[in-house]
Motif scaffolding. Structure first.
Motif, mmCIF file in Angstrom:
data_model
loop_
_atom_site.group_PDB
_atom_site.id
_atom_site.type_symbol
_atom_site.label_atom_id
_atom_site.label_comp_id
_atom_site.label_asym_id
_atom_site.label_seq_id
_atom_site.Cartn_x
_atom_site.Cartn_y
_atom_site.Cartn_z
ATOM 1 N N UNK A 663 0.854 -1.187 0.000
ATOM 2 C CA UNK A 663 0.000 0.000 0.000
ATOM 3 C C UNK A 663 0.892 1.239 0.000
ATOM 4 N N UNK A 664 0.618 2.157 -0.904
ATOM 5 C CA UNK A 664 1.436 3.366 -0.980
ATOM 6 C C UNK A 664 1.004 4.390 0.070
ATOM 7 N N UNK A 665 1.924 5.249 0.450
ATOM 8 C CA UNK A 665 1.621 6.299 1.421
ATOM 9 C C UNK A 665 0.486 7.169 0.918
ATOM 10 N N UNK A 666 -0.369 7.578 1.856
ATOM 11 C CA UNK A 666 -1.438 8.497 1.481
ATOM 12 C C UNK A 666 -2.729 7.794 1.098
ATOM 13 N N UNK A 667 -2.630 6.564 0.633
ATOM 14 C CA UNK A 667 -3.828 5.808 0.281
ATOM 15 C C UNK A 667 -4.579 5.481 1.577
ATOM 16 N N UNK A 668 -5.895 5.606 1.660
ATOM 17 C CA UNK A 668 -6.823 5.823 0.559
ATOM 18 C C UNK A 668 -7.095 7.289 0.225
ATOM 19 N N UNK A 669 -6.539 8.232 0.967
ATOM 20 C CA UNK A 669 -6.898 9.638 0.715
ATOM 21 C C UNK A 669 -6.291 10.185 -0.569
ATOM 22 N N UNK A 670 -5.165 9.624 -0.940
ATOM 23 C CA UNK A 670 -4.502 10.074 -2.165
ATOM 24 C C UNK A 670 -4.491 8.921 -3.163
ATOM 25 N N UNK A 671 -4.874 9.199 -4.392
ATOM 26 C CA UNK A 671 -4.736 8.191 -5.444
ATOM 27 C C UNK A 671 -3.418 8.431 -6.154
ATOM 28 N N UNK A 672 -2.621 7.402 -6.239
ATOM 29 C CA UNK A 672 -1.320 7.574 -6.891
ATOM 30 C C UNK A 672 -1.421 7.316 -8.380
ATOM 31 N N UNK A 673 -1.059 8.314 -9.181
ATOM 32 C CA UNK A 673 -1.071 8.094 -10.627
ATOM 33 C C UNK A 673 -0.062 7.001 -10.958
ATOM 34 N N UNK A 674 -0.370 6.261 -11.977
ATOM 35 C CA UNK A 674 0.596 5.279 -12.455
ATOM 36 C C UNK A 674 0.504 3.936 -11.766
ATOM 37 N N UNK A 675 -0.401 3.799 -10.789
ATOM 38 C CA UNK A 675 -0.549 2.481 -10.192
ATOM 39 C C UNK A 675 -1.584 1.705 -10.994
ATOM 40 N N UNK A 676 -1.403 0.404 -11.058
ATOM 41 C CA UNK A 676 -2.323 -0.389 -11.852
ATOM 42 C C UNK A 676 -3.736 -0.288 -11.292
ATOM 43 N N UNK A 677 -4.695 -0.341 -12.158
ATOM 44 C CA UNK A 677 -6.084 -0.360 -11.700
ATOM 45 C C UNK A 677 -6.642 1.027 -11.489
ATOM 46 N N UNK A 687 2.950 10.024 -15.276
ATOM 47 C CA UNK A 687 3.869 10.643 -14.323
ATOM 48 C C UNK A 687 4.003 9.812 -13.060
ATOM 49 N N UNK A 688 4.653 8.701 -13.197
ATOM 50 C CA UNK A 688 4.860 7.862 -12.027
ATOM 51 C C UNK A 688 5.865 8.524 -11.102
ATOM 52 N N UNK A 689 5.576 8.467 -9.842
ATOM 53 C CA UNK A 689 6.536 9.016 -8.894
ATOM 54 C C UNK A 689 7.628 7.978 -8.673
ATOM 55 N N UNK A 690 8.762 8.419 -8.119
ATOM 56 C CA UNK A 690 9.826 7.445 -7.836
ATOM 57 C C UNK A 690 9.314 6.325 -6.933
ATOM 58 N N UNK A 691 8.432 6.671 -6.018
ATOM 59 C CA UNK A 691 7.918 5.647 -5.101
ATOM 60 C C UNK A 691 7.137 4.585 -5.862
ATOM 61 N N UNK A 692 6.296 5.045 -6.784
ATOM 62 C CA UNK A 692 5.510 4.080 -7.552
ATOM 63 C C UNK A 692 6.435 3.229 -8.420
ATOM 64 N N UNK A 693 7.421 3.872 -9.001
ATOM 65 C CA UNK A 693 8.407 3.145 -9.808
ATOM 66 C C UNK A 693 9.039 2.018 -9.003
ATOM 67 N N UNK A 694 9.475 2.414 -7.830
ATOM 68 C CA UNK A 694 10.199 1.465 -6.990
ATOM 69 C C UNK A 694 9.296 0.302 -6.597
#
Ligand code: ADP
Ligand code: MG
Length: 787
Positions: A663-677, A687-694
């Motif tokens: 689970x990425x930081x901020x979820x569920x309040x923040x939706x991270x661009x670039x995550x599947x689904x 625009x994937x963030x480095x965190x999503x990349x990693x």
């Protein structure tokens, strides 16, 4: 590296004086701390201009050195003064710049439209235009006449005290860090002058090696770096400096390794009819081929009269504990004791449980109902156990009654006396550097055998450097019947909600779930004191902080956005309140529980009395509950790659496949661009963030070696796997990230071994030997400093 005959003698040790550098000596000393010729040579260009600017835009206030072409020149009267000012427009690969001089003299005849030059200064902004304020510049077209070639060897006497200021008309222009009052090209000229007075006579690297490895001499390498004609030159120069660094390091490691191999140790040869044999007979599974092979390597090491110094790398779940235990039993059979050191108390306690369970009555030596004949005892030592329990354990260790002493690093290093310490096993700890290994050796009259185990596959470069003085074994194979672990990144509300549904499903199917949080939260906050020293080593909170901070530089934009870190208490409460999880039994585990509470939580989870265990990273290493099949990691982007791989290794240990949800930081309040689904077609998807990349990268592979390589890419250079703890050697040139440098280290390792085979003390290579000793001294100084 002496000076050329007939000119002033310049060596690496020559101080930078005004006699050598004129008025430039002072700013170089004051601003950059350059004291000697060696310092100056090592003030390497940061980059090279070749018309292809790697800058893409200007930033206000930034120091730049640029190649530019003069476009227009306009003379303007200055209001209220008799003088005129000069407005010059130059174009560069980055963009146009306006350059203003408050005098036309000396400039007007050099700044001619169409002419090229180098410009240096701080970028400013005036309205919509970029400006270069107070620039220094040097026109390239002026230079052809008096441009010395790099090899011309300008003796210092030719320079009349202050070396000339011309830019060498080469295609590549070195750019240095800013030194106020000394433009980049002037620094380059100074270095050229100094290099001109040096030669490669007396190069510390044997000529034969240089030839074989196709390396330039040291001075030639410096010329390549400071005065390159082509990009290739830069690479050649770098290669030599890297090789030097690698060779010195490998010579130091090699000498160290040889010294260890000559140290006396008590041989612990296998004994027939002992504990090991009895243990092997009752083992509930067959050893994997790897476990058997490594077991034999270790047995052979232990039988020698010199200390074993072996690193065992094994994938998560590959069964290292059994390998270690068998080694310990062999040592007990031979009359010695073994210590097993773990990074956290939870892990130490678990090892204690595992080992006593695996040994059964073999661990009841001297007890009623125990195997009186062959049995031994296992003692557990932790920082937070009761004084009475501790005293008993210490006694058992000191008297020799306990064949195995299990504890945390900090504790064992400090207080424990052992009757006859024959083997030290260090578990799950790749931050265990040379000096800790040294400290341990002091525990025994003769150096004990040492086995270091790590589940984080170590990239070749790191294995060759940080662990370069050790032999290595690899357990690549997992015990048969292991299930694959799937991984998935949870980056938005939708998937977050499904996550808890999945938890409920898993529990309904009779399985168990870990939920991992980066902090304890609430109750922890009340006692916000961060533990230090030994306590810190024992506290998984500090452990996390350390690893976490070691992993990422400032290149992670999310880091400081104030996205809250989820805490154990808070998440446990959230889960208990979810309707979907109504009948689910939720337990918590973290480092601030008392040892008893921790034990009880772990035991309850192991026994299946808890369905979902919400915890900190105490479960990161080694915890083993085969019925756990799902792991949810909150704020997963805050963890290191190796750490996540470790965590993930806690599930899928039994007959059922494992799943890990990051689970990425901020979820569920923040939706991270670039995550599947996430909202397919969302323009932000790109625009994937480095965190999503990693996270996506780690979710994509289960191969520990691949991950360790990936890990290196995301880390700051200085922080690579305790490179910091590699003995204090600071690597100036080599990168442990791999690539070509791995080959250089490999080559240097071979060469060092060959050199030492011929000449173990390097008596015939005084210059090299001197440099190696400097490396060793540096390591020792760093060790002493840390105490
Ligand atoms: P790690 O290498 O990650 O420390 P462990 O030593 O904790 O792994 O072993 C993981 C699990 O595998 C343990 O439950 C252990 O008992 C079991 N195990 C070890 N060796 C074998 C084997 N040869 N066959 C089946 N299970 C094994
Ligand atoms: Mg383990």
């Amino acid at each position: 590296m002496r000076g050329k005959e007939g000119s002033a003698v310049v060596t690496l040790q020559t101080p930078l004086s005004s006699r050598l550098l004129g008025s430039y000596a002072q700013p170089l000393q004051q601003q950059r701390g350059l004291q000697t010729v060696e310092d100056l040579l090592w003030f390497l260009p940061r980059r090279y201009l070749d018309g292809q600017e790697e800058l893409t835009e200007f930033t206000e206030g930034e120091y730049v050195v640029l190649e530019g072409t003069v476009r227009t020149v306009a003379k303007r009267p200055m209001s209220g003064r008799r003088r005129s000012m000069l407005n010059v427009l130059i174009s560069t690969a980055v963009g146009d710049l306006e350059v203003t001089f408050f005098s036309v003299y000396g400039h007007q005849d050099r700044l001619i439209p169409g002419a090229k030059g180098l410009f240096e200064g701080r970028v400013g902004r005036y309205g919509s235009r970029w400006q270069l304020s107070h620039p220094s510049y040097e026109m390239l077209s002026d230079l052809d006449d008096d441009a010395p070639t790099p090899d011309a060897g300008h003796g210092l006497r030719d320079q009349g005290g202050t070396p000339g200021l011309g830019v060498v008309a080469r295609a590549l222009h070195p750019v240095y860090l800013e030194v106020r009052g000394v433009p980049s090209w002037t620094i380059n000229r100074l270095v050229a002058t100094v290099l001109g007075a040096m030669s490669d006579d007396g190069d510390p690297l044997p000529a034969e090696l240089r030839r074989r490895r196709d390396l330039p001499g040291y001075v030639a390498a410096m010329r390549h770096l400071h005065l390159p004609e082509h990009r290739d030159d830069v690479a050649k120069g770098k290669k030599r400096l890297k090789y030097d660094e690698a060779l010195l390091m490998q010579l130091a490691l090699g000498m160290r390794r040889r010294a260890q191999q000559q140290a006396p140790a008590v041989p612990r040869a296998p004994r027939q009819g002992g504990l090991l044999e009895a243990f092997d007979k009752r083992l509930p599974f067959t050893l994997t081929a790897g476990q058997r092979a490594v077991g034999e390597e270790i047995a052979a090491d232990l039988a020698r009269s010199h200390p074993m110094n072996r690193l065992l790398q094994g994938e998560v779940g590959s069964g290292k504990t059994v390998v270690a235990l068998r080694a310990m039993l062999a040592v007990i059979d031979a009359g010695g004791q073994a210590a097993l050191l773990a990074p956290t108390e939870v892990l130490a306690a678990q090892h204690y449980r595992t080992i006593t369970t695996l040994l059964g009555d073999l661990a009841q030596g001297g007890m009623l109902g125990g195997d009186l004949d062959r049995g031994t005892r296992v003692a557990l030592l932790t920082g937070s156990q009761s004084a009475a329990a501790r005293k008993q354990a210490l006694l058992a260790a000191a008297s020799g009654e306990a064949g195995i002493v299990v504890g945390t690093h900090a504790l064992i290093q400090k207080h424990v006396q052992l009757a006859d310490l024959g083997l030290v096993v260090v578990d799950e700890q790749h931050r265990f550097g040379v000096e800790q290994r040294d400290a341990l050796r002091e525990k025994a009259k003769k150096p004990p055998h040492v086995l270091v185990m790590t589940a984080t596959p170590i990239p070749r470069t790191v294995a060759m450097t940080v662990f370069g003085d050790m032999d290595t074994s690899v357990l690549a194979e997992l015990p048969a019947g292991r299930q694959p672990i799937g991984s998935f990144v949870v980056g938005n509300r939708l998937w977050y909600e499904r996550t808890w549904g999945r938890v409920a499903d898993e529990v309904r199917a009779g399985r168990q779930v870990y939920v991992v949080c980066p902090r304890i939260g609430e109750e922890w906050e009340e006692r916000s004191a961060v533990p230090t020293g030994a306590e810190a080593l024992n506290s998984e909170r500090a452990w996390l902080t350390m690893t976490d901070a070691m992993y990422y530089g400032d290149d992670d934009p999310e880091r400081d956005e104030g996205v809250p870190l989820r805490g154990v208490h808070e998440v446990a409460r959230e889960l208990r309140e979810l309707p979907a999880l109504r009948d689910v039994r939720v337990g918590i585990l973290h480092g601030r529980l008392t040892p008893d509470e921790k034990d009880r939580a772990m035991a309850a989870f192991t026994a299946g009395e808890i369905d979902v265990l919400v915890s900190t990273t105490v479960v990161e290493v080694g915890v083993d509950v085969p019925n756990a099949t799902l792991m949810v990691v909150t704020n997963s982007d805050r963890f290191g790659i190796s750490q996540l791989h470790q965590l993930r290794g806690r599930v899928g240990r039994g007959e059922h496949p494992g799943l890990c949800l990051f689970v990425l930081s901020g979820v569920p309040d923040i939706d991270h661009p670039g995550t599947p689904g996430l909202r397919p077609g969302d323009p932000n998807d790109q625009r994937r963030s480095p965190a999503v990349e990693r996270m996506t990268a780690i979710a994509a592979t289960n191969d520990g070696f691949e991950l360790s390589q990936l890990d290196l890419q995301y880390r700051r250079e200085g922080d690579i796997l305790g490179a910091r703890q590699s003995g204090g050697t600071s690597l100036r040139m080599l990168s442990l990230r791999g690539g070509d440098d791995a080959q250089i280290i490999e080559a240097a390792r071979e060469d060092a071994a060959a050199l030492l085979d011929q000449d173990p003390t390097l008596a015939g290579q005084p210059h090299l030997s001197y440099l190696v000793n400097m490396v060793v001294d540096e390591q020792q100084a760093a060790f002493l400093e840390r105490g």
